[in-house]
Design an enzyme around this catalytic site. Structure first.
Site, PDB file in Angstrom:
ATOM      1  N   ASN A 193       0.847  -1.188   0.000  1.00 43.74           N
ATOM      2  CA  ASN A 193       0.000   0.000   0.000  1.00 43.74           C
ATOM      3  C   ASN A 193       0.882   1.238   0.000  1.00 43.74           C
ATOM      4  O   ASN A 193       1.912   1.279   0.664  1.00 43.74           O
ATOM      5  CB  ASN A 193      -0.902   0.032   1.233  1.00 43.74           C
ATOM      6  CG  ASN A 193      -1.825   1.241   1.215  1.00 43.74           C
ATOM      7  OD1 ASN A 193      -2.647   1.373   0.309  1.00 43.74           O
ATOM      8  ND2 ASN A 193      -1.669   2.140   2.169  1.00 43.74           N
ATOM      9  N   VAL A 194       0.464   2.230  -0.778  1.00 50.54           N
ATOM     10  CA  VAL A 194       1.119   3.539  -0.733  1.00 50.54           C
ATOM     11  C   VAL A 194       0.028   4.566  -0.464  1.00 50.54           C
ATOM     12  O   VAL A 194      -0.911   4.694  -1.256  1.00 50.54           O
ATOM     13  CB  VAL A 194       1.823   3.874  -2.071  1.00 50.54           C
ATOM     14  CG1 VAL A 194       2.639   5.162  -1.923  1.00 50.54           C
ATOM     15  CG2 VAL A 194       2.719   2.732  -2.525  1.00 50.54           C
ATOM     16  N   GLY A 195       0.110   5.242   0.661  1.00 51.66           N
ATOM     17  CA  GLY A 195      -0.905   6.219   1.017  1.00 51.66           C
ATOM     18  C   GLY A 195      -0.259   7.419   1.678  1.00 51.66           C
ATOM     19  O   GLY A 195       0.924   7.385   2.032  1.00 51.66           O
ATOM     20  N   THR A 196      -1.050   8.477   1.828  1.00 55.22           N
ATOM     21  CA  THR A 196      -0.527   9.679   2.478  1.00 55.22           C
ATOM     22  C   THR A 196      -1.220   9.839   3.820  1.00 55.22           C
ATOM     23  O   THR A 196      -2.446   9.930   3.871  1.00 55.22           O
ATOM     24  CB  THR A 196      -0.730  10.899   1.564  1.00 55.22           C
ATOM     25  OG1 THR A 196       0.040  10.677   0.387  1.00 55.22           O
ATOM     26  CG2 THR A 196      -0.252  12.182   2.219  1.00 55.22           C
ATOM     27  N   TYR A 197      -0.444   9.823   4.879  1.00 54.83           N
ATOM     28  CA  TYR A 197      -0.969   9.900   6.245  1.00 54.83           C
ATOM     29  C   TYR A 197      -0.185  10.955   6.995  1.00 54.83           C
ATOM     30  O   TYR A 197       0.975  11.213   6.666  1.00 54.83           O
ATOM     31  CB  TYR A 197      -0.843   8.528   6.934  1.00 54.83           C
ATOM     32  CG  TYR A 197      -1.413   7.404   6.092  1.00 54.83           C
ATOM     33  CD1 TYR A 197      -2.791   7.193   6.046  1.00 54.83           C
ATOM     34  CD2 TYR A 197      -0.599   6.618   5.291  1.00 54.83           C
ATOM     35  CE1 TYR A 197      -3.323   6.196   5.239  1.00 54.83           C
ATOM     36  CE2 TYR A 197      -1.125   5.614   4.485  1.00 54.83           C
ATOM     37  CZ  TYR A 197      -2.490   5.409   4.462  1.00 54.83           C
ATOM     38  OH  TYR A 197      -3.017   4.437   3.656  1.00 54.83           O
ATOM     39  N   ARG A 198      -0.811  11.529   8.021  1.00 56.67           N
ATOM     40  CA  ARG A 198      -0.118  12.626   8.697  1.00 56.67           C
ATOM     41  C   ARG A 198       0.894  12.095   9.712  1.00 56.67           C
ATOM     42  O   ARG A 198       0.585  11.244  10.545  1.00 56.67           O
ATOM     43  CB  ARG A 198      -1.124  13.601   9.323  1.00 56.67           C
ATOM     44  CG  ARG A 198      -1.875  13.070  10.511  1.00 56.67           C
ATOM     45  CD  ARG A 198      -2.942  14.062  10.979  1.00 56.67           C
ATOM     46  NE  ARG A 198      -3.163  13.948  12.415  1.00 56.67           N
ATOM     47  CZ  ARG A 198      -4.264  14.317  13.047  1.00 56.67           C
ATOM     48  NH1 ARG A 198      -5.270  14.850  12.367  1.00 56.67           N
ATOM     49  NH2 ARG A 198      -4.371  14.184  14.350  1.00 56.67           N
ATOM     50  N   GLU A 251      -0.737   1.164  -5.546  1.00 54.67           N
ATOM     51  CA  GLU A 251      -0.755   2.553  -6.005  1.00 54.67           C
ATOM     52  C   GLU A 251       0.399   2.842  -6.978  1.00 54.67           C
ATOM     53  O   GLU A 251       0.278   3.719  -7.833  1.00 54.67           O
ATOM     54  CB  GLU A 251      -0.704   3.512  -4.820  1.00 54.67           C
ATOM     55  CG  GLU A 251      -2.031   3.682  -4.072  1.00 54.67           C
ATOM     56  CD  GLU A 251      -2.299   2.601  -3.026  1.00 54.67           C
ATOM     57  OE1 GLU A 251      -1.461   1.676  -2.890  1.00 54.67           O
ATOM     58  OE2 GLU A 251      -3.347   2.675  -2.351  1.00 54.67           O
ATOM     59  N   GLU A 302      -6.888  20.265  10.092  1.00 51.03           N
ATOM     60  CA  GLU A 302      -7.348  19.249   9.142  1.00 51.03           C
ATOM     61  C   GLU A 302      -8.029  19.854   7.916  1.00 51.03           C
ATOM     62  O   GLU A 302      -8.389  21.033   7.894  1.00 51.03           O
ATOM     63  CB  GLU A 302      -8.290  18.266   9.847  1.00 51.03           C
ATOM     64  CG  GLU A 302      -7.544  17.118  10.528  1.00 51.03           C
ATOM     65  CD  GLU A 302      -6.861  16.187   9.518  1.00 51.03           C
ATOM     66  OE1 GLU A 302      -7.118  16.307   8.321  1.00 51.03           O
ATOM     67  OE2 GLU A 302      -6.047  15.344   9.958  1.00 51.03           O
TER      68      GLU A 302
HETATM   69 MN    MN Z   1      -4.290   1.634  -0.816  1.00 47.59          MN
END
Ligand code: MN
Length: 464
Positions: free
Chosen positions: A153-158, A217, A266
């Site tokens: 998984n490649v995601g953007t998280y804080r 991704e 946010e």
């Molecule tokens: Mn994903």
């Protein structure tokens, strides 16, 4: 030809007048976000520039913000026409291109391990000065793997920087990284993590798109850019990152350890609360020579995060209509004022009674966290123009007939209107603003097109 890296993309933005360089020396902890925010408020929508801060007090790196702030820049990232950002997305979702592993790349020009790998080497900004819990990595492409299947998984998280070697991370169980973390915790094992900052823009766009679980991704990024993405192996974890990324932070999140993370401004336009959250421990940092630190301006919409998320959500919603066999959908807009989350507006060629309601119910059922409001209009309405949408809603809706509310649906916990004790529930509203099939509407009160055409022909004679 797709961009090889973030640098090429930024150079292209500058070439077409979409990026400005800030020469003055600035403070990373208030000035970057405040100057960017002022550019957003002071400029009309599509002329908001990306900014490259060339001098950051106390640092040698530069900082790029706002590179994907507008639809125009998004279209430049995809090398396409901004009037149709959905088609390239649908192509990428249907035809992902698996990435290619290469032996090395620019992101390995500098390798720091152990105590040398310090987060304070880079100018990571504070985005809501005076309110955020610390500096935040806002545009990290965060890579993890499912320990059962190996699916990436490649995601953007804080990621909130807590020290040179630690970040607090907001992970919720239903997010893809959350699914991975829960599995690791059940085994009592640490989760390996790599955070790629400043890869080529297709990776950034794929990482925030919310593609289905199990879809890589990196493959979607390849589909978006029309060429497989080049990856390299990390130094200390069994993960792969874009070879041309500006900065890569490697590390792990141990099971059952919690640290204070937040608050963070946010995308809803409100502060997200602080809490006890998982801790990311840095093991290595690799980076390019003269790295460009890449960040997103998120927080109050309009923002960069709402722009990039909204466009991908629109594509996903189109796909959802196709998957569920809903005909007649002409266009979908996920509004930026609604954080690119809460309000979907759909234009349809209404073909049978109840068609608009079907659209609302399918969307709200298939996208339960989003779609708090769905407004459906006829295809004569430009759904990207709030003026036209309001015209349709005020003149084609009888509230008691055309608006319906459903209680206790799944909610999104950052929605500040929810009662704090019921953060995971939300009611949802549908507005059928189509003319419907029960009776004929009067004609539109504008001259027919032929009159405009006649006037157009004589235009030079009017001397206007
Ligand atoms: Mn994903």
């Amino acid at each position: 030809m797709p961009y090889h890296d973030m640098r090429e993309f930024l150079a292209r933005l500058e070439q077409v007048g979409q990026l400005k360089k800030v020469k003055a020396s600035v403070d990373k902890d208030w000035e970057i976000s405040t100057v960017m925010r002022k550019c957003i408020f002071d400029n009309p929508k599509e002329s908001r520039p990306a900014l490259l801060f060339e001098k950051i007090k106390g640092y040698s790196s530069t900082v790029a913000v706002g590179a994907l702030l507008t639809r125009t820049k998004y279209a430049i990232a995809l090398e396409t026409d901004e009037k149709d950002l959905v088609t390239p997305w649908l192509n990428a979702l249907r035809n992902p291109m698996p990435p290619k592993l290469v032996s090395s790349g620019p992101c390995k020009e500098n390798v720091l391990k152990g105590r040398d790998a310090r987060l304070s080497l880079f100018p990571i900004p504070t985005w809501t000065p005076g309110k955020d819990g610390g500096p935040y990595i806002s545009a990290g492409c965060v890579v993890t793997k499912d320990p059962d299947t190996g699916a990436r998984n490649v995601g953007t998280y804080r990621f909130m920087v807590r020290s040179d070697y630690e970040c607090g991370v907001l992970i919720t169980p239903a997010q893809h990284i959350g699914i991975h973390y829960t599995k690791h915790e059940r085994r009592g094992a640490p989760m390996e993590v790599a955070v790629a900052i400043g890869p080529d823009p297709s990776v950034c766009l794929a990482a925030v798109a919310g593609v289905p679980y199990g879809v890589d991704e990196y493959g979607v990024a390849g589909g978006l850019r029309g060429q497989p993405l080049e990856l390299v192996k990390c130094e200390t974890v069994d993960l792969e990152v874009p070879a041309a990324a500006e900065i890569v932070i490697e590390g792990e999140i141990p099971p059952h350890e919690r640290v204070e993370e937040g608050p963070f401004g946010e995308f809803t336009g409100f502060m997200g609360p602080k809490g006890q959250r998982p801790a990311f421990k840095v093991k290595a940092i690799t980076y390019r020579n003269n790295p460009i630190y890449h960040g997103y301006i998120s927080q109050m919409p309009p923002s960069e995060s709402s722009n990039i998320r909204g466009i991908a959500m629109e594509a996903a919603a189109h796909q959802c209509m196709v998957d569920n066999g809903v005909p007649g959908v002409k266009n979908i807009h996920v509004t930026e004022a609604g954080g690119a989350w809460f309000h979907y507006i759909v234009a349809i060629e209404a073909s049978y009674p109840g068609h608009a309601r079907q659209v609302i119910q399918v969307l709200q059922g298939a996208k339960p966290n989003y779609c708090k409001f769905v407004t459906v209009v006829d295809s004569d309405v430009d759904i990207f123009d709030p003026f036209q949408v309001e015209w349709a809603v005020t003149t084609r809706v009888q509230p008691d007939r055309d608006i319906f509310v459903v209680s206790d649906c799944p909610g999104f916990p950052l929605d500040p209107s929810q009662h704090p004790d019921r953060r995971f529930y939300s009611s949802k509203m549908g507005i059928d603003a189509t003319k419907g099939f029960d009776f004929e509407y009067p004609e539109i009160s504008l001259p027919d097109k032929s009159y405009f055409e006649k006037a157009e022909k004589r235009w030079p004679e009017y001397g206007i």
